[in-house]
Design an enzyme around this catalytic site. Structure first.
Site, PDB file in Angstrom:
ATOM      1  N   ARG A  96      42.249  39.060  35.103  1.00 56.12           N
ATOM      2  CA  ARG A  96      42.405  40.270  35.923  1.00 56.12           C
ATOM      3  C   ARG A  96      41.346  40.305  37.002  1.00 56.12           C
ATOM      4  O   ARG A  96      40.208  39.895  36.777  1.00 56.12           O
ATOM      5  CB  ARG A  96      42.257  41.525  35.064  1.00 56.12           C
ATOM      6  CG  ARG A  96      43.386  41.660  34.128  1.00 56.12           C
ATOM      7  CD  ARG A  96      43.554  43.009  33.534  1.00 56.12           C
ATOM      8  NE  ARG A  96      44.718  42.930  32.695  1.00 56.12           N
ATOM      9  CZ  ARG A  96      45.948  43.165  33.116  1.00 56.12           C
ATOM     10  NH1 ARG A  96      46.166  43.560  34.369  1.00 56.12           N
ATOM     11  NH2 ARG A  96      46.972  43.026  32.314  1.00 56.12           N
ATOM     12  N   HIS A 126      36.469  28.767  37.805  1.00 56.38           N
ATOM     13  CA  HIS A 126      37.793  28.593  38.391  1.00 56.38           C
ATOM     14  C   HIS A 126      38.126  27.098  38.382  1.00 56.38           C
ATOM     15  O   HIS A 126      37.283  26.272  38.759  1.00 56.38           O
ATOM     16  CB  HIS A 126      37.804  29.130  39.834  1.00 56.38           C
ATOM     17  CG  HIS A 126      39.148  29.040  40.474  1.00 56.38           C
ATOM     18  ND1 HIS A 126      40.210  29.845  40.104  1.00 56.38           N
ATOM     19  CD2 HIS A 126      39.627  28.216  41.447  1.00 56.38           C
ATOM     20  CE1 HIS A 126      41.274  29.524  40.823  1.00 56.38           C
ATOM     21  NE2 HIS A 126      40.946  28.542  41.638  1.00 56.38           N
ATOM     22  N   ASP A 162      38.119  34.725  43.862  1.00 58.36           N
ATOM     23  CA  ASP A 162      37.630  33.337  43.877  1.00 58.36           C
ATOM     24  C   ASP A 162      36.884  33.001  45.170  1.00 58.36           C
ATOM     25  O   ASP A 162      36.973  31.886  45.684  1.00 58.36           O
ATOM     26  CB  ASP A 162      38.802  32.358  43.679  1.00 58.36           C
ATOM     27  CG  ASP A 162      39.525  32.584  42.358  1.00 58.36           C
ATOM     28  OD1 ASP A 162      38.870  32.986  41.385  1.00 58.36           O
ATOM     29  OD2 ASP A 162      40.747  32.367  42.301  1.00 58.36           O
ATOM     30  N   GLU A 172      34.788  21.797  32.859  1.00 61.14           N
ATOM     31  CA  GLU A 172      34.500  23.239  32.927  1.00 61.14           C
ATOM     32  C   GLU A 172      33.408  23.632  31.940  1.00 61.14           C
ATOM     33  O   GLU A 172      32.493  24.381  32.279  1.00 61.14           O
ATOM     34  CB  GLU A 172      35.772  24.047  32.635  1.00 61.14           C
ATOM     35  CG  GLU A 172      36.821  23.955  33.730  1.00 61.14           C
ATOM     36  CD  GLU A 172      37.982  24.903  33.480  1.00 61.14           C
ATOM     37  OE1 GLU A 172      37.764  25.995  32.922  1.00 61.14           O
ATOM     38  OE2 GLU A 172      39.119  24.559  33.851  1.00 61.14           O
TER      39      GLU A 172
HETATM   40  C1  GRF Z   1      40.235  27.828  32.462  1.00 58.11           C
HETATM   41  O1  GRF Z   1      40.917  26.757  33.062  1.00 58.11           O
HETATM   42  C2  GRF Z   1      39.467  28.614  33.491  1.00 58.11           C
HETATM   43  O2  GRF Z   1      38.944  27.825  34.501  1.00 58.11           O
HETATM   44  C3  GRF Z   1      40.517  29.530  34.036  1.00 58.11           C
HETATM   45  O3  GRF Z   1      41.285  29.901  32.920  1.00 58.11           O
HETATM   46  C4  GRF Z   1      41.206  28.874  31.926  1.00 58.11           C
HETATM   47  C5  GRF Z   1      40.724  29.519  30.670  1.00 58.11           C
HETATM   48  O4  GRF Z   1      40.699  28.613  29.599  1.00 58.11           O
HETATM   49  N1  GRF Z   1      39.909  30.629  34.745  1.00 58.11           N
HETATM   50  P1  GRF Z   1      39.963  29.014  28.261  1.00 58.11           P
HETATM   51  O5  GRF Z   1      40.572  30.327  27.778  1.00 58.11           O
HETATM   52  O6  GRF Z   1      38.494  29.163  28.549  1.00 58.11           O
HETATM   53  O7  GRF Z   1      40.233  27.903  27.298  1.00 58.11           O
END
Ligand code: GRF
Length: 204
Positions: A93, A111, A147, A176
């Site tokens: 959100r 992101h 973003d 990530e």
């Molecule tokens: C990730 O790819 C993040 O970058 C994006 O939503 C996804 C969430 O994945 N904003 P998780 O719930 O952390 O596994």
């Protein structure tokens, strides 16, 4: 240095939330996780937080007449945590400028694209469809524009022949977790300096 009070906002499976939790538990991030806010009933991330013994706040948007009431509920619920940092970890959100102004330069987001390319939903699909050869992830401060906030850290991965949204997403996700941990650790060690759109890291 005293530990920072961290609150995580998430909507789904929570792999980034788990990465943050594990790094907090290992002492890599100088923080305590005070609470988890989730907007989706039944989301797996809430089970993870309960396993950690972290208070869970479910804010189901459908239960609120307006976005303002939804956000005010969250603000009231997290106020006792005295958050120094809010980590959005797959929180689906957009927060309003009123909300963000209460935690200016204290809200981080991850992101799955190399911003400023491919903002918004399905960033990995956007990358595949654009034919880029390098993709990746970005951890940034949150501003009212989606973003668009100052970039803290980015990590790149190759886009390979035959990649789909899912195969690329999986490759990006591996980057990530360590990227978010690194960015949150720098923030919680007071190492980040924000000057307009530019974030730099304090030298020791
Ligand atoms: C990730 O790819 C993040 O970058 C994006 O939503 C996804 C969430 O994945 N904003 P998780 O719930 O952390 O596994």
């Amino acid at each position: 240095m005293p530990k920072k009070n961290m609150v995580i906002f998430a909507s789904g499976r929570g792999s980034n939330a788990v990465a943050l939790h594990d790094a907090v538990a290992a002492g890599t991030i100088n923080a305590d996780i005070k609470g988890l806010v989730c907007d989706i009933p039944g989301a797996a991330v809430m089970d993870r937080a309960r396993e950690w013994g972290v208070p869970v706040i479910l804010a189901d948007r459908k239960k609120f007449a307006s976005k303002q009431e939804f956000e005010q509920f969250i603000l009231d619920q997290i106020a006792p945590f005295q958050a120094d940092v809010i980590c959005l970890a797959g929180f689906m959100r957009l927060l309003s400028s009123d909300f963000i102004s209460q935690y200016e330069h204290k809200i981080l987001n991850i992101h799955p694209a190399l911003l400023p390319s491919f903002r918004g939903l399905h960033a990995q699909r956007q990358a595949v469809e654009a034919g880029v050869k390098i993709a990746g992830c970005t951890v940034h401060f949150v501003v009212p524009d989606m973003d668009a906030g100052p970039i803290i850290i980015q990590a790149a991965v190759p886009v390979l022949d035959g990649d789909t949204e899912d195969t690329l997403a999986a490759r990006i996700l591996e980057k990530e977790h360590p990227s978010y941990v690194q960015a949150a650790a720098l923030f919680c060690d007071d190492k980040l300096i924000v000057n307009g759109n530019i974030v730099s890291v304090k030298k020791d």
